[in-house]
Motif scaffolding. Sequence first.
Motif, short mmCIF file in Angstrom:
data_model
loop_
_atom_site.label_atom_id
_atom_site.label_comp_id
_atom_site.label_asym_id
_atom_site.label_seq_id
_atom_site.Cartn_x
_atom_site.Cartn_y
_atom_site.Cartn_z
N LEU A 123 0.82 -1.21 0.00
CA LEU A 123 0.00 0.00 0.00
C LEU A 123 0.86 1.26 0.00
N GLU A 124 1.98 1.21 0.72
CA GLU A 124 2.82 2.41 0.87
C GLU A 124 3.39 2.86 -0.48
N SER A 125 3.61 1.93 -1.42
CA SER A 125 4.14 2.34 -2.72
C SER A 125 3.04 2.44 -3.78
N GLN A 126 1.94 1.72 -3.57
CA GLN A 126 0.84 1.77 -4.54
C GLN A 126 0.42 3.21 -4.82
N MET A 127 0.36 4.04 -3.77
CA MET A 127 -0.23 5.38 -3.95
C MET A 127 0.61 6.31 -4.82
N LEU A 128 1.87 5.94 -5.09
CA LEU A 128 2.65 6.73 -6.05
C LEU A 128 1.92 6.80 -7.38
N GLY A 129 1.28 5.68 -7.73
CA GLY A 129 0.52 5.62 -8.99
C GLY A 129 -0.49 6.75 -9.09
N PRO A 130 -1.57 6.73 -8.27
CA PRO A 130 -2.57 7.79 -8.39
C PRO A 130 -2.02 9.20 -8.15
N LEU A 131 -1.10 9.36 -7.20
CA LEU A 131 -0.62 10.72 -6.90
C LEU A 131 0.06 11.34 -8.12
N ASN A 133 0.09 9.91 -11.44
CA ASN A 133 -0.47 9.59 -12.75
C ASN A 133 -1.21 10.80 -13.35
N ARG A 134 -0.92 11.06 -14.64
CA ARG A 134 -1.48 12.23 -15.33
C ARG A 134 -3.00 12.25 -15.32
N GLU A 135 -3.62 11.05 -15.44
CA GLU A 135 -5.10 11.02 -15.48
C GLU A 135 -5.72 10.99 -14.10
N GLU A 136 -4.93 10.83 -13.07
CA GLU A 136 -5.54 10.72 -11.73
C GLU A 136 -5.34 12.02 -10.94
N MET A 137 -4.19 12.20 -10.26
CA MET A 137 -4.01 13.40 -9.46
C MET A 137 -2.92 14.31 -10.03
N ALA A 138 -2.14 13.79 -10.97
CA ALA A 138 -1.21 14.56 -11.80
C ALA A 138 -0.22 15.42 -11.02
N ASN A 139 0.06 15.02 -9.78
CA ASN A 139 1.02 15.78 -8.99
C ASN A 139 2.41 15.17 -9.14
N SER A 140 3.42 15.78 -8.53
CA SER A 140 4.72 15.12 -8.41
C SER A 140 5.02 15.04 -6.92
N ILE A 141 5.73 14.02 -6.50
CA ILE A 141 5.98 13.85 -5.06
C ILE A 141 6.72 15.07 -4.48
#
Length: 331
Positions: A123-131, A133-141
């Motif tokens: 779970l701790e690394s899964q959220m990198l995807g949505p955070l 991803n261009r179509e989801e939250m399109a942010n950068s860490i």
Amino acid sequence: MNRKSGLWIPILCLKVLFITTSCRGESFEIKPPHRGFPPVPYLEDSPPTASRIQLGKKLFFDKGLSADSTVSCATCHLPELAFTDGKPKSIGHQGMETARNAPTLLNVAWHPYFFREGGNPRLESQMLGPLENREEMANSIPNLIDRINQNSHYRNLFKEAFDTDVIDFYHLARAIALFERSLISGYSRWDRWYYLGDDVLDSTELRGWKLFTGKAGCIACHNGPDLTDYSFQNIGLYEQYSDVGLFRRTRDSSDIGKMKTPTLRNLLYTAPYMHDGSLKSLEEVIEHYDKGGKNHFAKSPLLKPLRLSDEEKSDLIALLKSFSDTILYAP
Ligand code: HEC
Ligand code: HEC
């Protein structure tokens, strides 16, 4: 049953969970509702506390985590729809459509891997995807971490939860994942009947269970406390898959169209179904299995025409509905 009937209770119970464990900082365990579930697994370096889960919950619902502050995790994982979004494929940043249907987050604590092809182990690394991803939250860490560090309220909350003055991704991911691990569903009428011995299933549902575990063969893949063995299976949804599933990861053609077997809990709230939301109702799902799926060389040999009568189909559907919960478990 009214699709929205589960709406308020889960939210209330989440509130109860946080109020009754208000001795912040103190470590506590969330116990699953019955013996069917193993203990909730946690990372060794990330034990749960009330303040960490509460912080994770706040982050989960915060649109400020996305590039233009319009999308939160909860945009696609709504509590009132058992943490799905009711759309065939999710809509994220600037109205863009994602590639897949949003799965429930209830009981993700026990998933051995994430995403339909299982490409992410925690779970701790899964959220990198949505955070990101261009179509989801399109942010950068780095941008996200900068923004949260500038917020004094978050600085206080991180200090309280993790005793840290600097907010980094390590702690942010742990807070959100601890919130996700607190989302537990295990008190459906089926649970009460199967695990607790209560006489709460009617004769239709009991006939449905007989079919599920017998003639219809569903139990081969949908078994265990979350009604999935998490195996990857091609169930013949298509003759040609545009989303190749497990093949993306293995490049082995016998894996084309194989998707992680999903839970069957809370189906009353999680339509439409399948990885692409292509089946609108449980009736359509049962028609699919009754026909044995379309021809595909990678299809599971377990998928065969079932030749169910109309009555058998409605018995199975009644059973599937009984897997739905109206409460989230709170300790
Ligand atoms: C734009 C919609 C959208 C947003 C925003 C979003 N998700 Fe998701 N989520 C999805 C979709 C779609 C999938 C399925 C992806 C797949 O299977 O490849 C998914 C999958 C997941 C999974 C894996 C579940 C499983 O069964 O394997 C987890 C966990 C998850 N999301 C958590 C989060 C968290 C935490 C956030 C916020 C940081 C978030 N999601 C934001 C749409 C979204
Ligand atoms: C060979 C393993 C297997 C068998 C047998 C099986 N399923 Fe499934 N089931 C899956 C997989 C894999 C998916 C997801 C497919 C996808 O997303 O494309 C799925 C999806 C579903 C879904 C949709 C869930 C959702 O949230 O999208 C339902 C409902 C369902 N199955 C019910 C049944 C029933 C009822 C039976 C028996 C008639 C059955 N399944 C038999 C593997 C199986």
